[in-house]
Design an enzyme around this catalytic site. Structure first.
Site, PDB file in Angstrom:
ATOM      1  N   ALA A 173       1.392  -0.909  -0.085  1.00 38.46           N
ATOM      2  CA  ALA A 173      -0.118   0.585   0.290  1.00 38.46           C
ATOM      3  C   ALA A 173       0.832   0.345  -0.023  1.00 38.46           C
ATOM      4  CB  ALA A 173      -1.024  -0.217   1.909  1.00 38.46           C
ATOM      5  N   ASP A 179       0.548  -5.105   4.901  1.00 39.55           N
ATOM      6  CA  ASP A 179       1.070  -3.816   4.820  1.00 39.55           C
ATOM      7  C   ASP A 179       0.509  -3.574   6.303  1.00 39.55           C
ATOM      8  OD1 ASP A 179       1.096  -0.567   4.340  1.00 39.55           O
ATOM      9  OD2 ASP A 179       1.978  -1.266   3.025  1.00 39.55           O
ATOM     10  N   LEU A 212       0.299  -0.147   7.318  1.00 37.82           N
ATOM     11  CA  LEU A 212      -0.533   1.212   6.977  1.00 37.82           C
ATOM     12  C   LEU A 212       0.030   2.559   8.192  1.00 37.82           C
ATOM     13  CD1 LEU A 212      -4.315  -0.007   6.497  1.00 37.82           C
ATOM     14  CD2 LEU A 212      -2.446   0.883   4.977  1.00 37.82           C
ATOM     15  N   THR A 232      17.820  -0.246  -1.623  1.00 39.65           N
ATOM     16  CA  THR A 232      18.466   1.633  -2.473  1.00 39.65           C
ATOM     17  C   THR A 232      19.891   0.789  -2.833  1.00 39.65           C
ATOM     18  OG1 THR A 232      18.010   2.919  -1.580  1.00 39.65           O
ATOM     19  CG2 THR A 232      18.722   1.860   0.377  1.00 39.65           C
ATOM     20  N   ASP A 233      19.492   2.176  -3.845  1.00 43.65           N
ATOM     21  CA  ASP A 233      21.459   2.715  -3.566  1.00 43.65           C
ATOM     22  C   ASP A 233      22.120   2.719  -3.058  1.00 43.65           C
ATOM     23  OD1 ASP A 233      20.113   5.155  -3.950  1.00 43.65           O
ATOM     24  OD2 ASP A 233      20.382   5.491  -5.895  1.00 43.65           O
ATOM     25  N   GLU A 234      21.479   3.948  -1.619  1.00 44.87           N
ATOM     26  CA  GLU A 234      21.795   4.431  -0.430  1.00 44.87           C
ATOM     27  C   GLU A 234      22.983   3.532  -0.072  1.00 44.87           C
ATOM     28  OE1 GLU A 234      19.484   7.361   2.044  1.00 44.87           O
ATOM     29  OE2 GLU A 234      17.414   6.839   0.265  1.00 44.87           O
ATOM     30  N   TYR A 264      18.780   4.872   8.058  1.00 44.00           N
ATOM     31  CA  TYR A 264      17.898   4.447   7.538  1.00 44.00           C
ATOM     32  C   TYR A 264      18.739   3.655   6.804  1.00 44.00           C
ATOM     33  CZ  TYR A 264      15.800   3.988   2.598  1.00 44.00           C
ATOM     34  OH  TYR A 264      15.610   3.462   1.614  1.00 44.00           O
ATOM     35  N   LYS A 266      18.907  -0.634   5.520  1.00 43.29           N
ATOM     36  CA  LYS A 266      18.443  -1.326   4.346  1.00 43.29           C
ATOM     37  C   LYS A 266      20.084  -2.308   4.558  1.00 43.29           C
ATOM     38  CE  LYS A 266      15.677  -1.352   1.631  1.00 43.29           C
ATOM     39  NZ  LYS A 266      14.258  -1.759   2.401  1.00 43.29           N
ATOM     40  N   ARG A 276      21.683  13.148  -7.774  1.00 47.73           N
ATOM     41  CA  ARG A 276      20.693  12.055  -7.680  1.00 47.73           C
ATOM     42  C   ARG A 276      20.377  11.659  -9.008  1.00 47.73           C
ATOM     43  NH1 ARG A 276      22.369  11.949  -3.811  1.00 47.73           N
ATOM     44  NH2 ARG A 276      22.054  12.691  -1.697  1.00 47.73           N
TER      45      ARG A 276
END
Length: 329
Positions: free
Chosen positions: A9, A37, A39, A127-129, A151, A155, A215
């Site tokens: 979601a 999810d 939510l 993620t690329d981060e 974050y 990940k 980015r």
């Protein structure tokens, strides 16, 4: 076929669900699609409204950290596509605990349940981060992980868990690492929807630092297409970068938005830079292109114009979200 989609979601997950049930995945024609999810503030049942009446869709509100629920939902599943994550860097700087719990512990619960249920394929969306920051060139998948925000560290931890479940147990896991996504239904705390909606309201946009952070922009449709390719033919145990091919500084992106929305420099408010702000991200997506035939097809100019148009026409979707949430920028 039964597919479990976590975080379905949210922004990217709901796009994947809408594509799956809308005929963009022919292999899902007769599939049961189960969305799990929690939510949280960024999950929204409205994101699934276009497919809400499809009999193939089952929505379950729940937490990926709930091992009993996850174990129940995992039975009979052929494919897991794992989007669920806490994902906003600014919020992770204010407090990392939710990010560690959801992104690391939640991923471990899913992996363990998938192993027990003998799931055929598990795609972990990252993620690329996790790579950190790169001054020049682009990261291939084999580069070391050097995350700089809570974050991205959470990940990276989930990525390594996914790898470990493949190496230790043989669980058929693939990891995807995408660049910055944009498109409709993105929660208005992220840069593009925040700036667009602020400008639509005649408000200023908060630009971090000197605006020189770079980015690579990837339309959510291209991202989901890349995930589909990995789900179908990605080699278990492998990581696949998914890039968009449009690198812009935040200042350049801001200028394009000002031009598209008829605003001038007075609409820009320079704010103190984010702590530990990564200067540049850039992924090399040659691997997924060579092995699976991926290429981004959404032109950035057209994609940006379509995204602006969507937010202009869907104020009823985003305005209550901005009023209810504390948007930090």
């Amino acid at each position: 076929m039964r597919v479990l989609i976590t975080g379905g979601a949210g922004f990217i997950g709901s796009h994947y669900v809408r594509r799956s049930l809308g005929g963009d995945h022919p292999e899902f024609a007769d599939a049961e699609v189960v969305v799990l999810d929690k939510l949280t503030y960024a999950g929204n049942r409205e994101n699934l409204r276009p497919v809400a009446d499809d009999p193939r869709l089952r929505f379950v509100q729940g937490d990926i950290c709930d091992a009993e629920l996850v174990g129940e939902l995992m039975r009979g599943v052929d494919l897991v596509v794992h989007f669920a994550a806490e994902s906003h860097v600014d919020r992770s700087i204010l407090g990392a605990s939710d990010f560690v719990r959801t992104n690391v512990l939640g991923t471990d619960v899913l992996l363990q349940a998938a192993l027990a249920a003998e799931v055929g394929k598990f795609v972990h969306v990252s993620t690329d981060e996790v790579y950190g920051s790169i001054d020049e060139g682009s990261w291939p998948e084999g580069d070391p992980l050097e995350p700089n925000s809570p974050y991205s560290a959470a990940k990276a931890g989930s990525d390594l868990l996914a790898r470990a479940y493949f190496r230790t147990h043989g669980l058929p896991v693939c990891v995807t690492r995408c660049s910055n996504n944009y498109g409709p239904y993105q929660f208005p705390e992220k840069m593009l929807p925040l700036f667009i909606t602020n400008l639509l309201d005649g408000r200023q946009v908060p630009l971090y630092g000197d605006g020189g952070n770079v980015r690579d922009w990837l339309h959510v449709t291209d991202h989901c297409r890349g995930i589909e390719l990995v789900a179908g033919a990605g080699r278990p145990g492998e990581v696949y970068n998914i890039g968009g091919g449009t690198e812009l500084t935040n200042r350049q992106l801001t200028d394009r938005l000002l031009a598209e929305l008829g605003a001038d420099e007075s609409a820009v408010r320079h704010v103190e830079d984010r702590k530990g702000h990564d200067r540049r991200y850039s992924v090399d997506h040659a691997k997924i292109s060579t092995e699976l035939g991926y290429r981004p097809v959404v032109d950035f100019g057209e994609g940006l114009a379509d995204t602006i148009r969507w937010y202009r026409e869907n104020r009823a979707w985003w305005e209550p979200l901005k009023q209810a949430a504390t948007i930090s920028r």
